[in-house]
Design a protein around this motif. Sequence first.
Motif, PDB file in Angstrom:
ATOM      1  N   ASP A 435       0.824  -1.210   0.000  1.00 36.70           N
ATOM      2  CA  ASP A 435       0.000   0.000   0.000  1.00 36.70           C
ATOM      3  C   ASP A 435       0.855   1.256   0.000  1.00 36.70           C
ATOM      4  OD1 ASP A 435      -2.206  -1.621   0.015  1.00 36.70           O
ATOM      5  OD2 ASP A 435      -2.526  -1.510   2.199  1.00 36.70           O
ATOM      6  N   GLY A 436       1.991   1.193   0.716  1.00 37.23           N
ATOM      7  CA  GLY A 436       2.855   2.364   0.779  1.00 37.23           C
ATOM      8  C   GLY A 436       3.459   2.714  -0.570  1.00 37.23           C
ATOM      9  N   ALA A 437       3.727   1.699  -1.413  1.00 40.43           N
ATOM     10  CA  ALA A 437       4.292   1.948  -2.746  1.00 40.43           C
ATOM     11  C   ALA A 437       3.213   2.033  -3.809  1.00 40.43           C
ATOM     12  CB  ALA A 437       5.286   0.851  -3.098  1.00 40.43           C
ATOM     13  N   ALA A 438       1.950   1.952  -3.410  1.00 40.95           N
ATOM     14  CA  ALA A 438       0.816   2.022  -4.337  1.00 40.95           C
ATOM     15  C   ALA A 438       0.858   0.918  -5.391  1.00 40.95           C
ATOM     16  CB  ALA A 438       0.746   3.392  -4.989  1.00 40.95           C
ATOM     17  N   LEU A 439       1.212  -0.270  -4.943  1.00 39.24           N
ATOM     18  CA  LEU A 439       1.273  -1.422  -5.836  1.00 39.24           C
ATOM     19  C   LEU A 439      -0.025  -2.221  -5.740  1.00 39.24           C
ATOM     20  CD1 LEU A 439       4.905  -2.677  -5.104  1.00 39.24           C
ATOM     21  CD2 LEU A 439       4.147  -0.975  -6.768  1.00 39.24           C
ATOM     22  N   THR A 440      -0.418  -2.835  -6.828  1.00 41.93           N
ATOM     23  CA  THR A 440      -1.663  -3.604  -6.875  1.00 41.93           C
ATOM     24  C   THR A 440      -1.379  -5.067  -6.554  1.00 41.93           C
ATOM     25  OG1 THR A 440      -2.493  -2.133  -8.589  1.00 41.93           O
ATOM     26  CG2 THR A 440      -3.630  -4.236  -8.316  1.00 41.93           C
TER      27      THR A 440
END
Length: 516
Positions: A435-440
């Motif tokens: 979530d911190g790196a905005a990864l799916t």
Amino acid sequence: MYSYEDRIRAVKFYINCGYNAAYTVRKLGYPDVTNLKHWYREYSQYNDLHQGRKKVSKFSDKEKRDAVDYYFSHDCNALKTVKNLGYPSRPLLIQWVKELYPEEGERCCKSFKPHVRCSQEEKIQAVMESCRGNLKISQIAEIYGVTPSAVSTWRKELLSEGRILKMQQPSANDKSIDELMREKAELEAKVKRHERDVYKLQLERDVLEKAGDILKKEKGISLDKLTNREKVFLIDALRNQYKLNELLPILRLSKSSYCYQVQCIKREDKYKEIREKIKVLFVHNKERYGYRRIHCLLKREGIIVSEKVVRRIMNEEQLLVKTTKKRKYNSYKGELSPEVENVINRDFSAPQPNQKWLTDITEFHIPAGKIYLSPIIDCFDGMAVSWTIGTSPNAELANTMLVNAIDTLKDNERPLVHSDRGCHYRWPDWINLMDGAALTRSMSKKGCSPDNSACEGFFGRLKNEMFYNRNWNHISIESFVNELDKYMHWYNEDRIKMSLGGMSPLEYRRSLGIAT
């Protein structure tokens, strides 16, 4: 044998003609010079010649006495006496015993009856057959199971003193000698046929065994599936046991094909240099490349050769990539967090780097212990973006790998990260990093390995090329970790992929200007 009168006449003529032996022999016509001089020496010594046959024993009286005494002292065993003393023959020993001890000799020296006993009727029938003249004495003896001399003795006994044998007419139930001989010939022919069948079966068994030993063929392999070249090697291995005209029909190979293959084997190998080059490339890449990648390497070096030739040479030289199926490490611990959708849906293609990432953990079990590898694979070209190696499949192993992979991303890159339902990817720390790196996030279905088949395929290639069929005894965990890390670098930088046009992932990215 010369009579007494002939010998006296020759000696006196020899003396009267002035001891001229050659003249005597020429005039009388007998004997030879040696016998004439022998007779003269005897006449000069005794003033006469012996009458009748002169017998001279080569054994002295003492030797006779010793042999007879040994015979009685050893249970009257003639065979043992002859073997231990070395003389005389058993009949002669029995004769000495009877001469020296007549009473004891008659009691101890028993005569044995012949093993084959024929009735008087059989003897008469044998003599009658010999008188008819249809069969030889040897053939009659073979029918009755005796020696030819026995049949001759029966003839003398039954035909002596003018005795007449009444030729009996054979009854209707009696078989004639011709019928018996015919039956005997049929039985002998049947035996020969059986012997030929046994010989043929033995030949076929030896051929199949040699096919397994020399050509490494499986048991039960059909000889029709062998190539002519393999059949020639098989024939040459059996030539010391069987004839060529016996082996060719079994293998269904004509003699012209055999001679052609022999000439081809003797001919100089036109692929000799390429063969050595293939061996070098195979060993240099640690026996991990099949014929397609070897062909690609040869093409890169400017060597033009067919893929089929490379495959045939590698088969002939036994340059085979060793593979073994092993049970995979399973990290599933149950449903620890809410279910995540399978976004990737088995579509492992990507038009650009860092759009789709795959991850999983695999286990290596060596005598020194267990080692775990956690990589991230880019779907664009199969490059390992990041990896961690440890001795425990814990959260730190997966989290460290993810942190290192995120550090390689540019500001505008937000890849999709696909994994299985392992506990490492459902713990809070992993979710917070994603979530911190905005990864799916994307996850496979429970127990469905094809949903992450691209990553599983990477592990399979890694273990086939680096781990399986290698001896890891006396290798420490630290040494294995270093070896595994070297392979990962080699995989990215040097290992060619056919899907990338025979280039490694790093070379492919450089060709596109993506990497430096």
